[in-house]
Design a protein around this motif. Sequence first.
Motif, PDB file in Angstrom:
ATOM      1  N   LEU A  12     -15.095 -27.596  63.704  1.00 32.64           N
ATOM      2  CA  LEU A  12     -14.745 -26.379  62.906  1.00 32.64           C
ATOM      3  C   LEU A  12     -14.332 -27.162  61.354  1.00 32.64           C
ATOM      4  CD1 LEU A  12     -15.364 -23.157  62.268  1.00 32.64           C
ATOM      5  CD2 LEU A  12     -13.100 -22.970  63.141  1.00 32.64           C
ATOM      6  N   ARG A  13     -14.911 -26.976  60.410  1.00 33.80           N
ATOM      7  CA  ARG A  13     -14.400 -27.388  59.204  1.00 33.80           C
ATOM      8  C   ARG A  13     -13.901 -26.356  58.144  1.00 33.80           C
ATOM      9  NH1 ARG A  13     -17.249 -32.872  57.035  1.00 33.80           N
ATOM     10  NH2 ARG A  13     -17.000 -33.931  59.068  1.00 33.80           N
ATOM     11  N   GLN A  14     -12.718 -26.620  57.582  1.00 34.34           N
ATOM     12  CA  GLN A  14     -12.307 -25.664  56.784  1.00 34.34           C
ATOM     13  C   GLN A  14     -12.229 -26.038  55.197  1.00 34.34           C
ATOM     14  OE1 GLN A  14     -10.931 -23.239  59.266  1.00 34.34           O
ATOM     15  NE2 GLN A  14      -9.661 -22.910  57.433  1.00 34.34           N
ATOM     16  N   THR A  16     -11.582 -24.750  51.201  1.00 38.45           N
ATOM     17  CA  THR A  16     -10.520 -23.821  50.363  1.00 38.45           C
ATOM     18  C   THR A  16     -11.302 -23.764  48.946  1.00 38.45           C
ATOM     19  OG1 THR A  16      -8.611 -24.367  51.556  1.00 38.45           O
ATOM     20  CG2 THR A  16      -8.194 -23.392  49.444  1.00 38.45           C
ATOM     21  N   SER A  25      -9.994 -19.300  51.955  1.00 46.17           N
ATOM     22  CA  SER A  25     -10.199 -20.588  53.146  1.00 46.17           C
ATOM     23  C   SER A  25     -11.534 -20.067  53.876  1.00 46.17           C
ATOM     24  CB  SER A  25      -8.810 -20.830  53.851  1.00 46.17           C
ATOM     25  OG  SER A  25      -9.131 -21.723  54.729  1.00 46.17           O
ATOM     26  N   SER A  27     -14.282 -21.236  56.943  1.00 50.66           N
ATOM     27  CA  SER A  27     -14.371 -22.064  58.177  1.00 50.66           C
ATOM     28  C   SER A  27     -15.969 -22.145  58.342  1.00 50.66           C
ATOM     29  CB  SER A  27     -13.726 -21.497  59.244  1.00 50.66           C
ATOM     30  OG  SER A  27     -12.609 -21.365  59.180  1.00 50.66           O
ATOM     31  N   TYR A  28     -16.193 -23.267  58.310  1.00 50.43           N
ATOM     32  CA  TYR A  28     -17.946 -23.338  58.844  1.00 50.43           C
ATOM     33  C   TYR A  28     -17.983 -24.420  60.225  1.00 50.43           C
ATOM     34  CZ  TYR A  28     -18.952 -22.460  54.023  1.00 50.43           C
ATOM     35  OH  TYR A  28     -19.232 -21.788  52.820  1.00 50.43           O
TER      36      TYR A  28
END
Length: 79
Positions: A12-14, A16, A25, A27-28
């Motif tokens: 999971l990448r954050q 901003t 922010s 999440s992907y």
Amino acid sequence: MSDRAVHVTVQLRQVTVNAGDREVSLSYPGILLTGIEDGEQVWQRWVPFGEDPSEEDDERLLAAMHRALLWQQHELPGP
């Protein structure tokens, strides 16, 4: 010949982003492909996917995994 392996993990990448007067922010989720050669990480590729992936998302992931596995078998120099 060197020893190669491909590790596949969900990540999971954050991110901003600036949304006018505030930061948001997001999440992907995605699949992280990591190439390991002789015990050392030599490359990474992150392929995003959503809750309702499209056919294009599926094709992008399959292409990345196919290239990574060909690399593992020493058929490509690097993904």
